[in-house]
Write a protein that holds these residues in place. Structure first.
Motif, PDB file in Angstrom:
ATOM      1  N   PRO A 122       0.762  -1.390  -0.098  1.00 16.00           N
ATOM      2  CA  PRO A 122      -0.140  -0.051   0.028  1.00 16.00           C
ATOM      3  C   PRO A 122       0.656   1.273   0.018  1.00 16.00           C
ATOM      4  CG  PRO A 122      -0.816  -1.616   1.546  1.00 16.00           C
ATOM      5  CD  PRO A 122       0.413  -2.208   1.046  1.00 16.00           C
ATOM      6  N   THR A 123       0.439   2.111  -0.898  1.00 12.45           N
ATOM      7  CA  THR A 123       1.348   3.297  -1.014  1.00 12.45           C
ATOM      8  C   THR A 123       1.544   4.189   0.421  1.00 12.45           C
ATOM      9  OG1 THR A 123       0.224   3.631  -2.988  1.00 12.45           O
ATOM     10  CG2 THR A 123       1.461   5.651  -2.199  1.00 12.45           C
ATOM     11  N   LYS A 124       0.387   4.014   1.325  1.00 13.01           N
ATOM     12  CA  LYS A 124       0.763   4.715   2.534  1.00 13.01           C
ATOM     13  C   LYS A 124       1.780   4.159   3.001  1.00 13.01           C
ATOM     14  CE  LYS A 124      -3.615   4.423   4.250  1.00 13.01           C
ATOM     15  NZ  LYS A 124      -4.499   4.109   4.998  1.00 13.01           N
ATOM     16  N   LEU A 125       1.931   2.719   3.356  1.00 10.57           N
ATOM     17  CA  LEU A 125       3.080   1.938   3.993  1.00 10.57           C
ATOM     18  C   LEU A 125       4.422   2.406   3.206  1.00 10.57           C
ATOM     19  CD1 LEU A 125       4.093   0.123   5.979  1.00 10.57           C
ATOM     20  CD2 LEU A 125       3.767  -1.891   4.195  1.00 10.57           C
ATOM     21  N   TRP A 126       4.349   2.181   1.935  1.00 12.58           N
ATOM     22  CA  TRP A 126       5.534   2.498   1.151  1.00 12.58           C
ATOM     23  C   TRP A 126       6.026   3.938   1.431  1.00 12.58           C
ATOM     24  CZ3 TRP A 126       9.871   0.458  -0.546  1.00 12.58           C
ATOM     25  CH2 TRP A 126      10.755   1.072  -1.433  1.00 12.58           C
ATOM     26  N   GLN A 127       5.405   4.844   1.300  1.00 10.68           N
ATOM     27  CA  GLN A 127       5.716   6.038   1.503  1.00 10.68           C
ATOM     28  C   GLN A 127       6.156   6.593   2.685  1.00 10.68           C
ATOM     29  OE1 GLN A 127       2.575   8.474  -0.070  1.00 10.68           O
ATOM     30  NE2 GLN A 127       3.253   8.398  -2.142  1.00 10.68           N
ATOM     31  N   LYS A 128       5.730   6.084   3.812  1.00 13.68           N
ATOM     32  CA  LYS A 128       6.226   6.117   4.907  1.00 13.68           C
ATOM     33  C   LYS A 128       7.469   5.419   5.348  1.00 13.68           C
ATOM     34  CE  LYS A 128       4.132   7.055   9.519  1.00 13.68           C
ATOM     35  NZ  LYS A 128       3.240   6.365  10.629  1.00 13.68           N
ATOM     36  N   ALA A 129       7.753   4.370   4.804  1.00  9.53           N
ATOM     37  CA  ALA A 129       8.778   3.528   5.055  1.00  9.53           C
ATOM     38  C   ALA A 129      10.000   4.294   4.184  1.00  9.53           C
ATOM     39  CB  ALA A 129       8.640   2.010   4.331  1.00  9.53           C
ATOM     40  N   ARG A 130       9.698   4.632   2.894  1.00  6.33           N
ATOM     41  CA  ARG A 130      10.762   5.367   2.227  1.00  6.33           C
ATOM     42  C   ARG A 130      11.260   6.589   2.819  1.00  6.33           C
ATOM     43  NH1 ARG A 130      14.671   6.560   1.044  1.00  6.33           N
ATOM     44  NH2 ARG A 130      15.441   7.443  -0.885  1.00  6.33           N
ATOM     45  N   ALA A 131      10.306   7.387   3.486  1.00  4.29           N
ATOM     46  CA  ALA A 131      10.468   8.638   3.965  1.00  4.29           C
ATOM     47  C   ALA A 131      11.452   8.410   5.338  1.00  4.29           C
ATOM     48  CB  ALA A 131       9.460   9.308   4.483  1.00  4.29           C
ATOM     49  N   ASN A 132      11.287   7.336   6.064  1.00  5.84           N
ATOM     50  CA  ASN A 132      12.179   7.141   7.176  1.00  5.84           C
ATOM     51  C   ASN A 132      13.345   6.513   6.880  1.00  5.84           C
ATOM     52  OD1 ASN A 132      10.464   8.634   8.688  1.00  5.84           O
ATOM     53  ND2 ASN A 132       8.969   6.906   8.944  1.00  5.84           N
ATOM     54  N   THR A 133      13.685   5.943   5.403  1.00  4.14           N
ATOM     55  CA  THR A 133      14.764   5.296   5.332  1.00  4.14           C
ATOM     56  C   THR A 133      15.799   6.258   4.731  1.00  4.14           C
ATOM     57  OG1 THR A 133      13.518   3.202   4.620  1.00  4.14           O
ATOM     58  CG2 THR A 133      15.818   3.249   3.853  1.00  4.14           C
ATOM     59  N   LYS A 134      16.953   6.434   5.380  1.00  2.00           N
ATOM     60  CA  LYS A 134      17.957   7.317   4.805  1.00  2.00           C
ATOM     61  C   LYS A 134      18.504   7.165   3.857  1.00  2.00           C
ATOM     62  CE  LYS A 134      19.255   8.377   9.888  1.00  2.00           C
ATOM     63  NZ  LYS A 134      20.197   7.662  10.798  1.00  2.00           N
ATOM     64  N   PHE A 135      18.643   5.803   3.144  1.00  2.00           N
ATOM     65  CA  PHE A 135      19.585   5.579   2.078  1.00  2.00           C
ATOM     66  C   PHE A 135      18.836   4.245   1.332  1.00  2.00           C
ATOM     67  CE2 PHE A 135      22.605   3.634  -0.567  1.00  2.00           C
ATOM     68  CZ  PHE A 135      23.235   4.662  -1.167  1.00  2.00           C
ATOM     69  N   MET A 136      18.554   4.712   0.151  1.00  3.24           N
ATOM     70  CA  MET A 136      17.981   3.192  -0.528  1.00  3.24           C
ATOM     71  C   MET A 136      18.826   3.175  -2.023  1.00  3.24           C
ATOM     72  SD  MET A 136      13.937   2.256  -1.816  1.00  3.24           S
ATOM     73  CE  MET A 136      13.897   3.532  -2.847  1.00  3.24           C
ATOM     74  N   VAL A 137      19.224   2.030  -2.043  1.00  4.88           N
ATOM     75  CA  VAL A 137      19.967   1.632  -3.456  1.00  4.88           C
ATOM     76  C   VAL A 137      18.736   0.617  -4.298  1.00  4.88           C
ATOM     77  CG1 VAL A 137      21.484   0.129  -2.408  1.00  4.88           C
ATOM     78  CG2 VAL A 137      21.985   0.787  -4.581  1.00  4.88           C
ATOM     79  N   VAL A 138      18.855   1.023  -5.518  1.00  4.58           N
ATOM     80  CA  VAL A 138      17.837   0.192  -6.323  1.00  4.58           C
ATOM     81  C   VAL A 138      18.914  -0.548  -7.532  1.00  4.58           C
ATOM     82  CG1 VAL A 138      15.754  -0.238  -8.059  1.00  4.58           C
ATOM     83  CG2 VAL A 138      15.613   1.078  -5.596  1.00  4.58           C
ATOM     84  N   GLN A 139      18.650  -1.755  -7.677  1.00  8.68           N
ATOM     85  CA  GLN A 139      19.455  -2.363  -8.787  1.00  8.68           C
ATOM     86  C   GLN A 139      18.551  -3.275  -9.777  1.00  8.68           C
ATOM     87  OE1 GLN A 139      23.050  -3.955  -7.043  1.00  8.68           O
ATOM     88  NE2 GLN A 139      22.871  -6.045  -8.320  1.00  8.68           N
ATOM     89  N   ASP A 140      18.512  -2.524 -10.885  1.00 14.08           N
ATOM     90  CA  ASP A 140      17.343  -2.947 -12.068  1.00 14.08           C
ATOM     91  C   ASP A 140      17.776  -2.588 -13.195  1.00 14.08           C
ATOM     92  OD1 ASP A 140      14.775  -4.138 -12.472  1.00 14.08           O
ATOM     93  OD2 ASP A 140      13.913  -3.421 -10.858  1.00 14.08           O
ATOM     94  N   LEU A 141      16.811  -3.242 -14.195  1.00 15.59           N
ATOM     95  CA  LEU A 141      17.052  -2.972 -15.588  1.00 15.59           C
ATOM     96  C   LEU A 141      16.491  -1.508 -15.863  1.00 15.59           C
ATOM     97  CD1 LEU A 141      15.784  -6.327 -16.764  1.00 15.59           C
ATOM     98  CD2 LEU A 141      18.287  -5.483 -16.716  1.00 15.59           C
ATOM     99  N   PHE A 142      15.337  -1.313 -15.331  1.00 18.13           N
ATOM    100  CA  PHE A 142      14.652   0.020 -15.809  1.00 18.13           C
ATOM    101  C   PHE A 142      14.391   0.910 -14.469  1.00 18.13           C
ATOM    102  CE2 PHE A 142      13.496  -3.328 -18.507  1.00 18.13           C
ATOM    103  CZ  PHE A 142      13.431  -2.843 -19.769  1.00 18.13           C
TER     104      PHE A 142
END
Lengths: 771, 438
Positions: free
Chosen positions: A547-567
């Motif tokens: 759910p966007t609510k959960l994700w956005q909150k989790a993302r906002a409170n995560t200091k650093f996020m790295v994503v490894q993907d094709l796109f």
């Protein structure tokens, strides 16, 4: 054995074949070349093209060798004058209306008609009239094009739909010289296996709209590899030219996919050459501004620096792994466990998150996929076979052709219903009661058959009562040694990820972990609640799985996020660092399929210079953390039987039934269905294959629809305790009462907003949206 | 030889379609006689002894065919082939429209003999009147206990289903008819297995022509010996000759087998005033022509086969001296081209090729070489095709060329360069382009 052998003479040579063999097979056994078109060895003899003529002593006419059964003492001549002339005449007939456009035909160079005309055909034709004309080419759906002038009406493609796929996607229209291939309703061909008809077409009549006019077969460089787009892991051949992937083809593998592929395997490779693919690392410096291109050195230094900074607090996590190879998953979990010092890793993003204890039995097949052809009965427990494991359906269909009985229990009837002996539908949550009620019937079927199999699918597995259901089934299996219990759950290489240790509670090969970490959902919930330091997402798109609510909150409170993907996925858009990687087309490594078979991946095209594989990225990071992890070779001989794994399943599991709340008469219970052709990240970047996906709609029975005054095509509001979405409705009487089927994998129908854990049986309030 | 009406004995009576009238004229006495007092095996034996040969065209011994059905399998079917679509053939239509109960009685006897509990009448779809008449007759027969469960208190039960076809010549071929009856395209099946072993829905099935089944009634009524005395040895019984074309009184005439062609033509009123007999197809269009020199030939299976023609369905298509044999050949080949099912290569491609050559000859573009090509291609088409359709497509054209070569040459001489080989028209560029984006 000798009793059942037949002796015959072909061109003066004696040959012995089993009773029931056709003369054609006996001829091939001697290595004699006789042309053939309509006969295809995976389908019964047909005898329509008449090109395999031979002379048989004591028979007045020439005989088609593909339909003639060999009998004792038969004397066959393939090289006598009448036989040679007869075949020449048939080839002349076949060519009189066949355009000789070989220089521009996709099939040119690998065309049976071209090859056999060269060897057996007449040098010149007596035909001086005008050839037959049709409009051409005509599209039969997003991936298939038909050239009716080239078609020689061998009926291989139409019979494929009858005998192999069972979908009757192509049929003949009109008769005589006007006969043409078409679809029953004149629309696009409705099939998941239409690519195979292109392969078995002996001329260039059916061509792939993806490959059309892109290469000549003799220019292609072929590499044997494995398709990783579903857990079947079919063997395929990657054809490339000048470093670009041109097409994929099936590679014969009797144990897995025989000679077939599904359309995802035939056409689902285009994303690897999509121009939106990430080709260099992107960085968002100091967590501000936009993502900017950077060098690998800066990116990897930055990333390892962040790990070092976060390590002391232990708030680090790694998510993903299904698209990775087994080896890469091993490196990823090792990097996270030893380099970052945490067990907060999980590959089950948005999937069922029942812990190892609740799972009871881990997923995997006990029989090989090839053995499905020998079954005399099978029961599908909530498994939508064609959507999840398409090739297994083709193998099971062979068993059905031989008389096997197949039963289905579940929430909605699968599209293969016409071939099933019985379909028992029930609402989600009623699995245990239904199972207990049907046990005598199932036992009765089992007692009549020899070799049988239970296939348990996601309708029964993504379920609160999973362990109790599996307990019941395992109990039945105990008393029947010819019965296999196949637990059909997986996405991509999820079995490889599990075995490599990409889970918080189990290490490599299921080693026990002393202090289990958080699972995927717990990681996000913890970051949303208490803040988080470091999140490493590999080949996953959690932004569209929770759910966007959960994700956005989790993302906002995560200091650093790295994503490894094709796109640049929705998740990657929000990342601080984005690392590009390789697709399965360019990788080497191991894929572990649903039956535990080790399938090798090899790069089918030149690896773009600016890219690193996931494995290389992990090794580079580890180096910077002074951690020694090296490339890893699978050596699992001790665990294998042949090329397959032995599953270490507990001999007896605990039965734990968790009763659901009594259902409100007004509400429906959800069952979450995945589709072979969805709008996932990779599929979205396949310009042709993406069109194979059906418009996503929630489905419910007409009785339920009437209760809420809902009609086909209406927009409805679906509400749960956690969220609400809008969706289009399809009224479908193949759905059980009290059930709503919600498709997963479509951004237009964001089912992930309905809850953090989409378990079947979720209660849904449905309301018609006012226009 | 005068006409001998057995099957057509009551055909002129307007009320013969009514069950009571049929009974009044001796109808349903054969079933009364047979069920249950004659065992099925004895019944097959009687039909074997009578020497009755199939009236659908091939002339196979009916009793022998029935004998092929395996005895031990529970489900068997009888299919009555009423797809009468051979050019010039109209006997089945007469029989079902004018005397439907005779056929039903024959079906009951045949079903009893092979122990089939379901019989199908596969009728040509265009026989609207015949189908309606048959359906009413089946309903009436059922009401009178002649069909249904336990007929005459025996253990034998029978249902008859009247099924209209959808208009394909090939559906007259027995295995194609089974496919059509099952709901598939009417294309012939591989043999073996033969229908008597594995036919409709994979069950033993006997397929008999309407006229054959009607004959069975009279064989049972009067005995095998009586039947054998009619006609010639090995060609016993009467045959309905359907005379059509350029003749005074076209229609159906029933004669014992072995009647001469001249007698048939004379009974049909002879040639139109001032015209002379030129040629005829004796058994529908799928056989070789008979010409004026054959006028006294005996019309039976074996004599015509020895003449390299065929009795077929005994449909005599008469042509007098005004007939243009090139046009005849062209028209007939068009028929086979349009009716080829398209399954096998020689028939699908060969018939169209022949039509193209004949059209070119007719329009004055032919060469002498073309006649050779026609004969060669017809030979390989007939030799290597899947089913008998192409076997029947070749002789009408080949015999026309052989017997009336000068007429073909006359057309060819219209061509300013009759010795020069024509050149193939190149098939490109494409006629229309298609938008592949759609």
């Amino acid at each position: 054995m000798q009793m059942n052998m037949i002796n015959l003479t072909i061109d003066g040579k004696a040959v012995q074949v089993p009773k029931g063999t056709t003369v054609y097979t006996a001829i091939r056994k001697l290595g004699i070349d006789v042309p053939i078109f309509c006969y295809q060895d995976r389908m019964p003899p047909f005898g329509a093209c008449r090109v395999c003529l031979v002379e048989v002593e004591k028979m007045p006419k020439l005989q088609t060798s593909c339909t003639l059964e060999a009998t004792e003492g038969m004397i066959v001549k393939t090289n006598s004058n009448p036989a040679v002339e007869g075949r020449k005449e048939i080839l002349e007939f076949l060519l009189i209306n066949h355009p000789l456009d070989c220089p521009i035909c996709d099939r040119g160079g690998e065309c049976p008609l071209q090859d056999q005309t060269l060897r057996h055909g007449p040098g010149e034709s007596r035909f001086v009239e005008e050839k037959r004309h049709f409009k051409k080419p005509i599209p039969l759906g997003p991936v298939l094009a038909l050239d009716r002038e080239r078609c020689i009406i061998c009926a291989r493609c139409t019979r494929f739909g009858d005998h192999v796929a069972g979908d009757h996607a192509l049929e003949f229209i009109d008769r005589g010289f006007k006969t043409e291939v078409g679809t029953p309703d004149g629309g696009p061909a409705e099939s998941k296996f239409i690519g195979n008809t292109i392969m078995i077409c002996p001329v260039g009549a059916l061509t792939s709209r993806v490959y059309r006019f892109r290469a000549r077969p003799w220019d292609n460089l072929s590499t044997n590899s494995t398709c990783t787009l579903c857990p079947v892991g079919c063997s395929l051949i990657l054809d490339s030219r000048d470093g670009e992937i041109m097409r994929t083809r099936s590679q014969e593998n009797r144990e897995v996919n025989d000679i077939w592929l599904c359309d995802k395997g035939w056409f689902g490779y285009e994303f690897s050459s999509n121009n939106q693919r990430l080709l260099q690392p992107h960085i968002r410096r100091e967590g501000k501004g936009s993502l900017e291109p950077t060098t690998w050195d800066e990116a990897l230094n930055y990333l390892s620096q962040k790990i070092k900074e976060a390590k002391p607090h232990g708030k680090l996590a790694g998510l993903g792994g299904n698209p990775l190879t087994f080896e890469e998953n091993f490196l990823f979990q090792k990097l996270m466990r030893e380099g970052a010092g945490v067990n907060h890793i999980d590959h089950r993003i948005g999937g069922s998150l029942l812990s190892a204890e609740e799972e009871g039995l881990p997923s995997g097949m006990e029989i090989t996929i090839g053995e499905c052809e020998q079954l005399s009965y099978a029961v599908l427990f909530g498994l939508d076979l064609t959507e999840e494991f398409p090739i297994i359906w083709l193998r099971l269909k062979q068993a059905i052709n031989r008389g096997a009985k197949v039963l289905f229990l579940g929430h909605f009837a699968p599209e293969i219903s016409a071939y099933l002996k019985e379909i028992i539908l029930h609402a989600p949550g009623d699995e245990l009661q239904t199972l207990q009620k049907q046990l005598p019937y199932i036992k009765d079927i089992a007692s009549q058959g020899k070799k049988g199999a239970f296939f348990v699918g996601r309708q029964y597995l993504n379920n609160q009562n999973r362990a109790a259901i599996l307990f019941e089934l395992q109990k039945m299996q105990e008393s029947n040694t010819d019965l296999s219990l196949n637990i059909m759950e997986g996405r991509g290489n999820s079995i490889g990820a599990r075995l490599a240790g990409m889970r918080p509670d189990k290490g490599y090969r299921g080693e026990k972990i002393e202090l289990p970490g958080f699972n995927a959902l717990q990681i996000l919930e913890n970051s949303a609640k208490g803040g988080w330091d470091f999140l490493y997402v590999v080949g996953a798109n959690p932004a569209k799985k929770y759910p966007t609510k959960l994700w956005q909150k989790a993302r906002a409170n995560t200091k650093f996020m790295v994503v490894q993907d094709l796109f640049l996925t929705e998740t990657a858009h929000e990342a601080d660092l984005v690392l590009p990687t390789l697709s399965f087309i360019e990788k080497s490594g191991t894929f572990i399929n649903i039956e535990g078979r080790f399938q090798a991946l090899l790069p089918g095209r030149a690896i773009p210079e600016t890219l690193l594989s996931d494995a290389d990225i992990f090794i580079q990071i580890a180096k910077r953390l002074d951690l020694e992890i090296a490339r890893f070779n699978v050596d699992m001989r001790e665990y294998q039987i042949g090329s397959r794994l032995k599953w270490d399943r507990p001999s007896k599991i605990e039965s734990k039934a968790l009763p659901l709340d009594v259902r409100n008469a007004e509400s429906l219970r959800a069952t979450f269905a995945i589709a072979l052709f969805d709008h996932g990240v990779r599929m979205q970047h396949n310009p042709r294959t993406v069109q194979l996906a059906k418009e996503p709609k929630v489905r419910l029975h007409v009785v339920e629809a009437t209760k809420h005054s809902i009609f086909d095509g209406d927009i409805v509001q679906l509400t749960t305790k956690e969220g609400a979405i809008q969706a289009k409705v399809k009224v479908d009487n193949k759905v059980a009462l009290g059930t709503i089927v919600i498709p997963l994998g479509f951004p237009e129908l964001p089912a992930h907003e309905l809850g953090t854990c989409l378990v079947n049986g979720l209660e849904i309030e449905i309301k018609k949206e006012q226009a | 030889m005068p006409e001998m009406r057995i099957l057509m004995a009551h055909i002129d009576k307007p009320d013969q379609t009514q069950l009571e009238n049929y009974k009044k004229n001796g109808g349903y006495s054969a079933v009364r006689k047979a069920i249950p007092s004659i065992t099925p095996n004895d019944l097959i034996e009687i039909v074997k002894q009578s020497g009755l040969r199939g009236r659908g065209g091939a002339g196979f011994l009916t009793g022998a065919k029935w004998g092929f059905v395996p005895k031990d399998l529970p489900v068997k079917y009888l299919v009555c082939n009423c797809d009468e679509s051979e050019p010039g053939t109209f006997k089945d239509r007469l029989l079902i429209e004018k005397d439907p109960h005779q056929l039903i009685e024959g079906i009951i006897l045949a079903s009893y003999a092979i122990n089939a509990n379901t019989a199908f009448i596969y009728s040509r779809g265009e026989f609207f009147e015949g189908i309606a008449t048959l359906r009413k007759a089946v309903k009436d027969a059922k009401l009178h206990g002649l069909l249904g469960k336990n007929i005459f208190g025996s253990s034998f039960s029978l249902e008859i289903i009247v099924h209209p076809g959808a208009g394909a010549y090939i559906a007259g071929e027995e295995t194609a008819q089974l496919n059509s009856l099952e709901g598939f395209r009417a294309t012939p099946r591989l043999k073996p297995p033969f229908p008597a072993v594995s036919g409709l829905y994979g069950k033993p099935t006997i397929i008999n022509n309407v006229e054959t089944l009607c004959n069975v009634v009279h064989v049972i009524n009067n005995g095998a010996e009586w039947y054998q005395k009619i006609g010639k040895p090995k060609n016993s019984g009467t045959k309905i000759f359907q005379v059509s074309g350029q003749i005074q009184k076209p229609g159906c005439y029933e004669f014992p087998l072995g009647v001469s062609l001249r007698e048939v033509l004379d009974t049909a009123g002879g040639m139109l005033p001032g015209r002379h007999f030129k040629a005829c197809y004796p058994g529908g269009s799928s056989c070789s022509l008979l010409t004026a020199k054959d006028i006294d030939i005996a019309m039976d299976f074996d004599t015509l086969m020895a003449r390299k023609s065929a009795l077929g369905t005994a449909s005599v298509i008469v042509m007098d001296d005004t007939a243009d044999m090139v046009k005849v050949a062209h028209r007939l080949m068009q028929f086979y081209q349009n009716e080829s099912c398209g399954k096998c290569t020689p028939c699908r491609e060969g018939t169209r090729w022949m039509v193209q050559i004949l059209a070119r000859i007719e329009s004055g573009g032919g060469t002498i070489h073309d006649l050779k090509v026609i004969e060669q291609v017809c030979a390989s088409m007939a030799a290597n095709s899947f089913c008998p359709l192409a076997v029947g497509a070749a002789p009408p054209v080949v015999s026309a060329i052989q017997e009336f070569k000068s007429e073909f040459e006359a057309y060819i001489n219209l061509n300013p360069h009759p010795s020069k080989l024509p050149v193939m028209k190149v098939a490109y560029p494409y006629l229309e382009t298609v938008d592949m984006q759609k």
